[in-house]
Design an enzyme around this catalytic site. Structure first.
Site, PDB file in Angstrom:
ATOM      1  N   GLU A 116      22.728  -0.391  33.800  1.00  0.00           N
ATOM      2  CA  GLU A 116      21.768   0.188  32.860  1.00  0.00           C
ATOM      3  C   GLU A 116      20.468   0.475  33.601  1.00  0.00           C
ATOM      4  O   GLU A 116      20.037  -0.348  34.399  1.00  0.00           O
ATOM      5  CB  GLU A 116      21.466  -0.815  31.723  1.00  0.00           C
ATOM      6  CG  GLU A 116      22.670  -1.137  30.874  1.00  0.00           C
ATOM      7  CD  GLU A 116      22.455  -2.397  30.019  1.00  0.00           C
ATOM      8  OE1 GLU A 116      21.314  -2.903  29.943  1.00  0.00           O
ATOM      9  OE2 GLU A 116      23.443  -2.882  29.453  1.00  0.00           O
ATOM     10  N   LYS A 118      16.831   0.226  34.483  1.00  0.00           N
ATOM     11  CA  LYS A 118      15.884  -0.834  34.153  1.00  0.00           C
ATOM     12  C   LYS A 118      14.580  -0.161  33.763  1.00  0.00           C
ATOM     13  O   LYS A 118      13.818   0.316  34.609  1.00  0.00           O
ATOM     14  CB  LYS A 118      15.674  -1.761  35.348  1.00  0.00           C
ATOM     15  CG  LYS A 118      14.798  -2.950  35.037  1.00  0.00           C
ATOM     16  CD  LYS A 118      14.811  -3.944  36.183  1.00  0.00           C
ATOM     17  CE  LYS A 118      14.041  -5.210  35.826  1.00  0.00           C
ATOM     18  NZ  LYS A 118      12.670  -4.980  35.407  1.00  0.00           N
ATOM     19  N   ASP A 120      10.946   0.501  32.767  1.00  0.00           N
ATOM     20  CA  ASP A 120       9.712  -0.200  33.103  1.00  0.00           C
ATOM     21  C   ASP A 120       8.800  -0.203  31.881  1.00  0.00           C
ATOM     22  O   ASP A 120       7.904   0.618  31.749  1.00  0.00           O
ATOM     23  CB  ASP A 120       9.039   0.488  34.293  1.00  0.00           C
ATOM     24  CG  ASP A 120       8.121  -0.470  35.027  1.00  0.00           C
ATOM     25  OD1 ASP A 120       8.118  -1.671  34.685  1.00  0.00           O
ATOM     26  OD2 ASP A 120       7.411  -0.019  35.933  1.00  0.00           O
ATOM     27  N   TYR A 228      19.130  -3.325  24.538  1.00  0.00           N
ATOM     28  CA  TYR A 228      20.133  -3.607  25.568  1.00  0.00           C
ATOM     29  C   TYR A 228      20.802  -4.969  25.455  1.00  0.00           C
ATOM     30  O   TYR A 228      21.637  -5.305  26.289  1.00  0.00           O
ATOM     31  CB  TYR A 228      19.557  -3.419  26.971  1.00  0.00           C
ATOM     32  CG  TYR A 228      18.244  -4.142  27.240  1.00  0.00           C
ATOM     33  CD1 TYR A 228      18.163  -5.533  27.259  1.00  0.00           C
ATOM     34  CD2 TYR A 228      17.084  -3.409  27.501  1.00  0.00           C
ATOM     35  CE1 TYR A 228      16.961  -6.180  27.521  1.00  0.00           C
ATOM     36  CE2 TYR A 228      15.882  -4.047  27.758  1.00  0.00           C
ATOM     37  CZ  TYR A 228      15.823  -5.427  27.769  1.00  0.00           C
ATOM     38  OH  TYR A 228      14.644  -6.050  28.009  1.00  0.00           O
ATOM     39  N   LYS A 316      16.054  -3.584  42.218  1.00  0.00           N
ATOM     40  CA  LYS A 316      14.726  -2.985  42.016  1.00  0.00           C
ATOM     41  C   LYS A 316      14.275  -2.130  43.183  1.00  0.00           C
ATOM     42  O   LYS A 316      14.533  -2.436  44.334  1.00  0.00           O
ATOM     43  CB  LYS A 316      13.690  -4.093  41.776  1.00  0.00           C
ATOM     44  CG  LYS A 316      13.777  -4.660  40.378  1.00  0.00           C
ATOM     45  CD  LYS A 316      12.614  -5.592  40.089  1.00  0.00           C
ATOM     46  CE  LYS A 316      11.324  -4.855  39.828  1.00  0.00           C
ATOM     47  NZ  LYS A 316      10.304  -5.730  39.231  1.00  0.00           N
ATOM     48  N   CYS A 409     -16.789  28.447  54.583  1.00  0.00           N
ATOM     49  CA  CYS A 409     -15.558  27.947  55.200  1.00  0.00           C
ATOM     50  C   CYS A 409     -15.890  26.846  56.206  1.00  0.00           C
ATOM     51  O   CYS A 409     -16.731  27.033  57.082  1.00  0.00           O
ATOM     52  CB  CYS A 409     -14.831  29.090  55.901  1.00  0.00           C
ATOM     53  SG  CYS A 409     -13.378  28.519  56.791  1.00  0.00           S
ATOM     54  N   CYS A 412     -14.980  28.474  59.871  1.00  0.00           N
ATOM     55  CA  CYS A 412     -15.619  29.630  60.502  1.00  0.00           C
ATOM     56  C   CYS A 412     -16.968  29.966  59.865  1.00  0.00           C
ATOM     57  O   CYS A 412     -17.660  30.854  60.333  1.00  0.00           O
ATOM     58  CB  CYS A 412     -14.695  30.846  60.458  1.00  0.00           C
ATOM     59  SG  CYS A 412     -14.458  31.473  58.783  1.00  0.00           S
ATOM     60  N   CYS A 427     -11.140  31.702  51.956  1.00  0.00           N
ATOM     61  CA  CYS A 427     -11.960  32.176  53.058  1.00  0.00           C
ATOM     62  C   CYS A 427     -11.489  33.595  53.333  1.00  0.00           C
ATOM     63  O   CYS A 427     -10.334  33.821  53.678  1.00  0.00           O
ATOM     64  CB  CYS A 427     -11.757  31.307  54.299  1.00  0.00           C
ATOM     65  SG  CYS A 427     -12.493  32.059  55.759  1.00  0.00           S
ATOM     66  N   CYS A 432     -10.286  33.904  60.689  1.00  0.00           N
ATOM     67  CA  CYS A 432     -10.644  32.484  60.612  1.00  0.00           C
ATOM     68  C   CYS A 432      -9.624  31.660  61.404  1.00  0.00           C
ATOM     69  O   CYS A 432      -8.417  31.821  61.222  1.00  0.00           O
ATOM     70  CB  CYS A 432     -10.659  32.036  59.152  1.00  0.00           C
ATOM     71  SG  CYS A 432     -10.949  30.268  58.962  1.00  0.00           S
TER      72      CYS A 432
HETATM   73  S1  IVH Z   1      18.697  -7.681  30.387  1.00  0.00           S
HETATM   74  C1  IVH Z   1      18.659 -12.504  30.864  1.00  0.00           C
HETATM   75  N1  IVH Z   1      18.602  -5.106  30.511  1.00  0.00           N
HETATM   76  O1  IVH Z   1      13.879  -6.527  32.879  1.00  0.00           O
HETATM   77  C2  IVH Z   1      17.763 -11.327  30.939  1.00  0.00           C
HETATM   78  N2  IVH Z   1      16.614  -6.284  30.981  1.00  0.00           N
HETATM   79  O2  IVH Z   1      13.749  -9.657  34.190  1.00  0.00           O
HETATM   80  C3  IVH Z   1      18.348 -10.160  30.215  1.00  0.00           C
HETATM   81  N3  IVH Z   1      14.682  -4.826  31.454  1.00  0.00           N
HETATM   82  O3  IVH Z   1      12.375  -8.918  30.841  1.00  0.00           O
HETATM   83  C4  IVH Z   1      17.556  -8.938  30.434  1.00  0.00           C
HETATM   84  N4  IVH Z   1      15.747  -2.921  31.200  1.00  0.00           N
HETATM   85  O4  IVH Z   1      11.859  -6.480  30.434  1.00  0.00           O
HETATM   86  C5  IVH Z   1      17.902  -6.227  30.662  1.00  0.00           C
HETATM   87  N5  IVH Z   1      18.704  -2.787  30.534  1.00  0.00           N
HETATM   88  C6  IVH Z   1      18.011  -3.928  30.669  1.00  0.00           C
HETATM   89  C7  IVH Z   1      16.638  -3.912  30.988  1.00  0.00           C
HETATM   90  C8  IVH Z   1      15.968  -5.129  31.156  1.00  0.00           C
HETATM   91  C9  IVH Z   1      14.583  -3.500  31.476  1.00  0.00           C
HETATM   92  C10 IVH Z   1      13.584  -5.746  31.764  1.00  0.00           C
HETATM   93  C11 IVH Z   1      13.226  -6.691  30.670  1.00  0.00           C
HETATM   94  C12 IVH Z   1      13.415  -8.075  31.209  1.00  0.00           C
HETATM   95  C13 IVH Z   1      13.395  -7.829  32.690  1.00  0.00           C
HETATM   96  C14 IVH Z   1      14.371  -8.772  33.386  1.00  0.00           C
END
Ligand code: IVH
Length: 671
Positions: A116, A118, A120, A228, A316, A409, A412, A427, A432
């Protein structure tokens, strides 16, 4: 038919509005226009105002405006929210997978994984009782978070009531609240315009928005949500993460569309690595890929260590934004005389690369973004593009001035002009020195593509006075290079050899491109070369003849004729010809016959797998024509990253098919 009974009508409206939100956020298939949604919403609001007892907690009107007393109370999660151990290399992913297989013993032969993005953003925990959202909290320390229910209720991707059959008595739904990049950029532009402090990244923007004391402010922020995971879940039978994601969707929770289930470690590694470049396609920031063992039985057997599951890892990447000091806004005069401002930065790590300079566009853009010398600024890298300064990282300090382009410029001393309607300062001096330098740099990096001789070498050669023009480059001797710092016997020989090979390797059309005639890019240079076949015919051509070449109008044709009428330019051409460069069309440059003969394509934006030259060459090798402007005759518009808006608009208007990079690949038979 709409019900006439107010209670029934209110229920109908709630239902259709909630379904519209799910269609939009979960299914990505909107079922109504924004205006229709607003009209129905207003109707429901009016009904509820008239008869307050019709208001239910899951009414879409109840997303803003709960009592203040409940804000940010500490609350315990029913089951703890863990966190993930991270890995940063493909090797570490493989090592983790090996460990998982070993721990599972015999069963380790059949491990499937869910990948999945991740996101932010900010992890949150939503508690539903009998299908109704009762509480929403931040993750906090994993055991106890802050009750931000009133603010979470304003996020339309979060269902106030669960959809679907058989809702559990109690369930905790976990996911990430995030701010899309488009919303983030718009928010920052607005904050800067209001002379407020912009937010450094979408994560902070999401966190700040969720912690607003006034939920109407949160409501105005473009927050969204992906679910998730689940925590406590009464009476719900689920056997895997993959099933859980489906269950979440079924109950009205958006899950990320890019989640995928794979059955080999090779795929895990390959897909996770691929996402690092693909991430720039998304309208939200992801800082890695979460890799989860799919089966709950296997998850259980693997267990956790200090609240971090052994069954999952966060792969990451380095963050793509950073804050650093902008020391100075410097000016570079481009090869056509345009003044390009750029940022001299305190070196900072962004996305795993040290960045010390970044592009700035023009005076207007710099001031619109509120960027000033001496400020701490936000620097962003997206994909492989050059780093950009997004904006200031804090309020301006007193006394720093708005940026102004120099009036003369820097190289020049000629007075700078800014043509009416153009964003760039220029310019006007055609002699130049900077133009020569930039022409040389672009020659070795572009048309001639001289390996081992790049911008830095050219700058040094220029500063030493050894190379001041293209002919100088082809007169350069090894001994001269050896006198420079950084060159030894081998590197000097190599550089000379490379320059030498480019002398005859660069075809006529590329030589034309390298002459740096204003307005002549790669397509037009090729059209000129093919039309006239030799530079002598081109030099002898009247503007009217040039105007017959595809892609040329009278103005451009006039400019080209003027360029070739100039004595200095003619002398340059003669000199280069004497030095052995190509000024005649070669067989390889002739259009070829092939399966795409008769088709015409236009390319816009940056492609990932090819340079544009490359893409053009391959299309042409199959017989296609590649031109610069979209018309009704265009077979297809190939669209890369950051495409030209006017080309897109024209294509849509003329109903020219839009092709993605993968369409291009299949066209070339490479998909
Ligand atoms: S699962 C047991 N799935 O990542 C932990 N986390 O350190 C289960 N995050 O605090 C987390 N996308 O803020 C999971 N698809 C995803 C995620 C996700 C972002 C973040 C979340 C969590 C940190 C994990």
């Amino acid at each position: 038919m709409a019900s006439s009974d107010p209670a029934a009508r209110a229920a109908e409206l709630r239902d259709v509005l909630n379904r519209a939100l799910i269609a939009y956020h979960v299914e990505d298939e909107p079922i109504m226009e924004d205006a229709a949604y607003d009209a129905l919403f207003d109707e429901l609001l009016a009904l509820e105002e008239e008869q307050p007892d019709l208001v239910t907690p899951d009414s879409p009107t109840q997303r803003v405006g709960a009592p203040a007393s409940e804000r940010f109370r500490k609350v315990q999660h029913l089951s703890p929210m863990g966190s993930l151990d991270k890995v940063t290399t493909a090797e570490a992913v493989s090592k983790w997978a090996d460990d998982v297989r070993k721990r599972l013993g015999k069963e380790g032969d059949a491990v499937a994984y869910v990948l999945e993005p991740k996101i932010d953003g900010l992890a949150i925990n939503l508690t539903y009782r009998d299908g109704v959202l009762e509480q929403g909290a931040t993750r906090g320390d994993g055991v106890e978070g802050e009750d931000v229910t009133v603010n979470l209720r304003t996020i339309r991707a979060i269902p106030l009531a669960m959809a679907g059959e058989k809702v559990p008595g109690t369930v905790e739904v976990r996911g990430e609240v995030y701010m899309p990049l488009s919303g983030f950029n718009a928010l920052n532009e607005r904050l800067v315009a209001e002379e407020k402090k912009p937010t450094p990244n979408p994560r902070n923007a999401a966190a700040g928005s969720l912690r607003q004391k006034d939920s109407t402010i949160t409501a105005a922020r473009p927050l969204s949500f992906w679910a998730y995971a689940i925590g406590v879940h009464d009476g719900v039978e689920l056997a895997s993460q993959w099933e859980t994601l489906a269950w979440l969707r079924e109950h009205g929770f958006p899950t990320n569309p890019y989640a995928e289930r794979v059955e080999t470690v090779e795929e895990v590694v390959e897909h996770s690595v691929a996402w690092e470049t693909r991430r720039s396609e998304l309208d939200y920031e992801i800082d890695g890929i979460v890799i989860k063992v799919d089966s709950y039985a296997q998850q259980e057997r693997l267990g956790a260590l200090h609240g971090r599951p052994r069954w999952a890892r966060a792969f990451k990447w380095a963050p793509m934004t950073a804050v650093t000091r902008l020391h100075k806004i410097a000016i570079r005069v481009g090869r056509t005389g345009a003044l390009n401002p750029w940022a001299m930065l305190e070196p900072v790590e962004v996305g795993g690369v040290t960045v010390s300079r970044a592009t700035l566009h023009n005076e207007e853009d710099i001031n619109r973004k509120g960027i000033r010398e001496g400020d701490d600024v936000i620097v962003q890298r997206a994909g492989d593009v050059i780093p950009q300064v997004v904006g200031p990282a804090g309020p301006h300090r007193k006394g720093t001035k708005e940026f102004r382009m120099p009036t003369h410029c820097p190289l020049c001393g000629t007075e700078i002009v800014k043509p009416e309607g153009e964003a760039m300062h220029r310019c006007p001096n055609r002699a130049c020195p900077s133009r020569g330098l930039e022409t040389l740099i672009s020659w070795v990096e572009g048309p001639a593509d001289v390996d081992g001789v790049g911008e830095q070498t050219v700058r040094t050669l220029w500063q030493q006075g050894l190379v001041r023009s293209l002919p100088d480059l082809y007169r350069l001797q090894k001994e001269q290079l050896l006198e420079l710092d950084g060159f030894g016997e081998i590197s000097a020989s190599n550089a000379i050899e490379q320059i030498e090979s480019s002398r005859t390797r660069v075809p006529f059309s590329r030589v034309l491109l390298g002459l740096n005639i204003a307005g002549i890019g790669w397509v037009l240079a090729q059209n000129l070369a093919r039309h006239f076949e030799t530079v002598d015919k081109l030099m002898a051509a009247a503007p009217e003849e040039i105007a017959e070449v595809e892609g040329f109008g009278p103005d451009r044709a006039e400019a080209v004729a003027e360029w070739f009428a100039d004595d200095d330019n003619r002398a340059l051409v003669e000199e280069l010809r004497r030095l052995g460069l190509n000024f005649e069309l070669s067989a390889a440059e002739q259009p070829s016959e092939g399966p795409l003969t008769g088709r015409t394509y236009v390319i816009t934006g940056t492609l990932e797998r090819f340079s544009r030259d490359d893409a053009q060459a391959r299309l042409e090798a199959l017989g296609a024509k590649v031109t610069n402007s979209v018309s009704a005759k265009t077979t297809g518009l190939v669209v890369g990253e950051e495409p030209g808006a006017s080309k897109l608009a024209k294509a849509q208007k003329a109903e020219v098919p839009i092709l993605s990079e993968s369409d291009l690949l299949s066209l070339l038979g490479e998909s």
